[in-house]
Design a protein around this motif. Sequence first.
Motif, short mmCIF file in Angstrom:
data_model
loop_
_atom_site.label_atom_id
_atom_site.label_comp_id
_atom_site.label_asym_id
_atom_site.label_seq_id
_atom_site.Cartn_x
_atom_site.Cartn_y
_atom_site.Cartn_z
N CYS A 37 34.31 -16.56 100.74
CA CYS A 37 33.87 -15.32 100.09
C CYS A 37 32.92 -15.67 98.95
CB CYS A 37 35.06 -14.53 99.55
SG CYS A 37 36.23 -14.01 100.81
N LEU A 38 31.65 -15.30 99.12
CA LEU A 38 30.64 -15.52 98.08
C LEU A 38 29.87 -14.23 97.85
CD1 LEU A 38 29.21 -18.97 99.30
CD2 LEU A 38 30.93 -18.59 97.55
N ASN A 39 30.55 -13.10 97.93
CA ASN A 39 29.85 -11.82 97.80
C ASN A 39 29.46 -11.53 96.36
OD1 ASN A 39 32.12 -9.92 96.64
ND2 ASN A 39 33.10 -11.01 98.32
N HIS A 40 28.37 -10.78 96.19
CA HIS A 40 27.86 -10.40 94.86
C HIS A 40 27.70 -11.62 93.96
CE1 HIS A 40 29.79 -6.68 96.38
NE2 HIS A 40 28.82 -6.05 95.75
N ILE B 266 36.25 -21.21 110.55
CA ILE B 266 36.24 -20.09 109.62
C ILE B 266 36.66 -18.79 110.29
CG2 ILE B 266 33.83 -19.32 109.89
CD1 ILE B 266 33.77 -19.49 106.73
N ARG B 267 37.50 -18.02 109.59
CA ARG B 267 38.00 -16.73 110.09
C ARG B 267 37.47 -15.56 109.27
NH1 ARG B 267 41.77 -16.03 113.54
NH2 ARG B 267 42.60 -14.19 112.46
N VAL B 268 37.20 -15.79 107.99
CA VAL B 268 36.68 -14.73 107.11
C VAL B 268 35.39 -15.22 106.47
CG1 VAL B 268 37.10 -13.35 105.04
CG2 VAL B 268 38.98 -13.82 106.63
N LEU B 269 34.29 -14.49 106.69
CA LEU B 269 33.00 -14.83 106.09
C LEU B 269 32.45 -13.58 105.41
CD1 LEU B 269 30.73 -16.87 105.65
CD2 LEU B 269 29.76 -16.16 107.85
N ASP B 270 32.45 -13.60 104.08
CA ASP B 270 32.00 -12.45 103.29
C ASP B 270 30.90 -12.92 102.34
OD1 ASP B 270 31.60 -10.21 101.78
OD2 ASP B 270 33.69 -9.90 101.25
N LEU B 271 29.65 -12.58 102.67
CA LEU B 271 28.50 -12.97 101.85
C LEU B 271 27.72 -11.75 101.39
CD1 LEU B 271 27.13 -15.93 104.04
CD2 LEU B 271 28.72 -16.06 102.12
N LYS B 272 28.32 -10.59 101.41
CA LYS B 272 27.58 -9.35 101.14
C LYS B 272 26.94 -9.33 99.77
CE LYS B 272 31.62 -6.57 99.74
NZ LYS B 272 32.72 -7.44 100.19
N SER B 273 25.86 -8.55 99.67
CA SER B 273 25.13 -8.32 98.41
C SER B 273 24.57 -9.61 97.81
CB SER B 273 26.03 -7.60 97.40
OG SER B 273 26.41 -6.33 97.89
N ASN B 274 23.88 -10.37 98.66
CA ASN B 274 23.08 -11.51 98.23
C ASN B 274 21.73 -11.39 98.94
OD1 ASN B 274 24.89 -13.44 96.59
ND2 ASN B 274 26.14 -13.04 98.41
N ASN B 275 20.64 -11.60 98.22
CA ASN B 275 19.30 -11.42 98.81
C ASN B 275 18.80 -12.73 99.41
OD1 ASN B 275 19.24 -8.71 98.06
ND2 ASN B 275 18.36 -9.17 96.06
N LEU C 282 33.61 -10.40 109.29
CA LEU C 282 32.23 -10.77 108.96
C LEU C 282 31.58 -9.64 108.19
CD1 LEU C 282 29.71 -12.58 109.23
CD2 LEU C 282 29.24 -11.44 111.42
N ASP C 283 31.12 -9.95 106.98
CA ASP C 283 30.41 -8.96 106.16
C ASP C 283 29.16 -9.61 105.59
OD1 ASP C 283 29.53 -6.91 104.57
OD2 ASP C 283 31.49 -6.46 103.71
N LEU C 284 28.00 -9.19 106.12
CA LEU C 284 26.70 -9.65 105.64
C LEU C 284 25.87 -8.45 105.19
CD1 LEU C 284 25.83 -12.33 108.36
CD2 LEU C 284 26.73 -12.73 106.08
N SER C 285 26.51 -7.45 104.62
CA SER C 285 25.83 -6.25 104.17
C SER C 285 24.91 -6.55 102.98
CB SER C 285 26.85 -5.19 103.73
OG SER C 285 27.72 -4.87 104.79
N SER C 286 23.81 -5.83 102.92
CA SER C 286 22.89 -5.90 101.78
C SER C 286 22.47 -7.33 101.47
CB SER C 286 23.53 -5.26 100.53
OG SER C 286 23.89 -3.93 100.77
N CYS C 287 22.03 -8.03 102.50
CA CYS C 287 21.63 -9.44 102.35
C CYS C 287 20.15 -9.68 102.67
CB CYS C 287 22.49 -10.33 103.24
SG CYS C 287 24.17 -10.58 102.64
N GLU C 288 19.38 -8.60 102.83
CA GLU C 288 17.95 -8.74 103.17
C GLU C 288 17.76 -9.58 104.43
OE1 GLU C 288 15.24 -7.35 101.81
OE2 GLU C 288 16.47 -6.18 100.43
N SER D 277 37.39 -8.57 114.27
CA SER D 277 37.96 -7.23 114.08
C SER D 277 37.18 -6.41 113.06
CB SER D 277 39.43 -7.32 113.66
OG SER D 277 39.55 -7.95 112.40
N PHE D 278 36.49 -7.08 112.12
CA PHE D 278 35.72 -6.39 111.07
C PHE D 278 34.29 -6.91 111.14
CE2 PHE D 278 33.90 -5.65 106.96
CZ PHE D 278 34.52 -4.53 106.44
N PHE D 279 33.32 -6.00 111.35
CA PHE D 279 31.93 -6.39 111.57
C PHE D 279 31.03 -5.44 110.79
CE2 PHE D 279 28.26 -6.50 114.82
CZ PHE D 279 27.70 -7.64 114.23
N ARG D 280 30.47 -5.93 109.68
CA ARG D 280 29.65 -5.05 108.84
C ARG D 280 28.35 -5.75 108.47
NH1 ARG D 280 32.28 -1.96 103.83
NH2 ARG D 280 32.43 -4.07 102.95
N LEU D 281 27.22 -5.11 108.85
CA LEU D 281 25.89 -5.62 108.55
C LEU D 281 25.02 -4.53 107.93
CD1 LEU D 281 25.14 -7.57 111.87
CD2 LEU D 281 25.94 -8.52 109.73
#
Length: 463
Positions: A204-207, A226-235, A253-259, A275-279
Motif C-alpha cells: 500500500c503506497l496510496n496518496h 502479492i495479494r493486495v496492491l494499492d497505489l491510488k492517487s499517485n501521478n 487492485l486499486d490504481l485509481s487517479s494514477c495518470e 475480487s476488488f478492481f478499481r482503475l
Amino acid sequence: MQGIMLAALLVLCQLITNAGKITDAACISSERDALLAFKAGFADPAGGALRFWQGQDCCAWSGVSCSKKIGSVVSLDIGHYDLTFRGEINSSLAVLTHLVYLNLSGNDFGGVAIPDFIGSFEKLRYLDLSHAGFGGTVPPRLGNLSMLSHLDLSSPSHTVTVKSFDWVSRLTSLVYLDLSWLYLAASSDWLQATNTLPLLKVLCLNHAFLPATDLNALSHTNFTAIRVLDLKSNNFSSRMPDWISKLSSLAYLDLSSCELSGSLPRNLGNLTSLSFFRLRANNLEGEIPGSMSRLCNLRHIDLSGNHFSGDITRLANTLFPCMNQLKILDLALNNLTGSLSGWVRHIASVTTLDLSENSLSGRVSDDIGKLSNLTYLDLSANSFQGTLSELHFANLSKLDMLILESISVKIVTEADWVPPFQLRVLVLYGCQVGPHFPAWLKSQAKIEMIELSRAQIKSKLPD
C-alpha cells in the motif's frame, strides 16, 4: 479492504505463534525501568491507559508480554491507546533487544521523528507506527530489521519523508508493507526496491506523492505473491503495466487517479483471484478485454472516468454471467455504447450500478426492477428513450439513491402508486415527470435531497 485486513490477521497469528509461549514472567529490572522512562514521556500516563503500569512485574502490565523462556519483553502493544506524547522518545527503550512485536499505532507523538534505535531491534517481526503522529524522515536504519514481516508507517496527519527505498529492499522477509500518505517524491527507486521482496503479499503506497514512474520498466517481476496492491492517487504518467496480469494471486487492485494511459492488458483474465478492481479517473482507453470473463470472484468493479469504448451489451454478455458475487459496478464517464436490454439479469447481486455519462441508448429495460439488492442507481446523461413505470422499480425495496439526470425518458406511474423503497436522494433533472407533481413522493419519509428541475411539472406544489 477485506484483503488487507485478512493479510494483517494472518501475519499477526503467525507472529504470536512464532514468538514462542508469550506469557507472564518475572520482569527484568532494566527493561522495567526502560518502560517506565517511556511511559514518563506521555502527557497523562497516570490517568490514561498506562495507569496500570505499576508494580514490579512489568510482564503483567497491559500491552506488555514476555517470553517464558528468557523473561525478556518480546511484545509491546499499545496501539490505539489514545496517548499524547510530549518530548522525545527515551532511547532507554533500546534495551528491549528481544522485541518481536511493536505496535504504537493510533497514538499522538506530536510530530517527533521515528526513533533511529528501532533499527536495533533485530528480532522484530511486526512494526506498526501508523496514524501515530510521527514526522520527519524515516531512519534508513530500519533496513537492518531483516526478520520484519509486517511494516506499517502510514501517516495522513504529519509529513513523513522517505528519501530512498534502498533500506526497504533489505527487508526481504516483508509480507505486509504500508507507507501510504508518506512523502515519497524523492524515492525514484521505489518500484525496483519493492520488486526485490519475493514474500510481499500486501503493498500500500496510496496518496504517497510517488514520482512519475514508467511502470513497465520492470524486466522481470519478482513480487508475484502479492495479494493486495494499492497505489491510488499517485501521478505516474505511465502506460498501464503489462506485468499486472502476472500477479496471479492478486485479490485487491486499486490504481485509481494514477495518470495511467493505454489499454488494459489482454491477459487480465489470469487474475482469477481478483475480487476488488478499481482503475477510476485515469486516461485508459480501448475495449475492456473479454478475458475478464474468467474473473468470477469479482465483487467490486470501478472503471469510471476513463475512455473505454465498445458495446455494453456484448461486453456484459461476455463478462458478467459467472460474476454472481458482484456488488459494485461503476462504468460511469466512459464512451460505452449499446443498451440495457438482455444482460441486466446477469448482475442480480449488484447493490451499486452507475452507468452515467456514456453513450447508451434505447429503452431502459424493466429488468432493472429485478435487481432486488440495488441501493444506488445512476443512469444519468445517456440517450435513453421511452418510459419508466412501476415495473422498473417493482422489487427495488433497498433503493437509497436514484439519479436519472438528463435522460429523455417519461416517468409514468399510477396516481396511487406507493414505491417499495424509501429514498434518501432523488434526482430527476430533465426527465419528463409532469404535468402533475409526483404524488408518490409523499411516501418518502427519509428523503434528504430532491432535484426536479426541468421535469415539465406544471401543477401546484402540494401541501
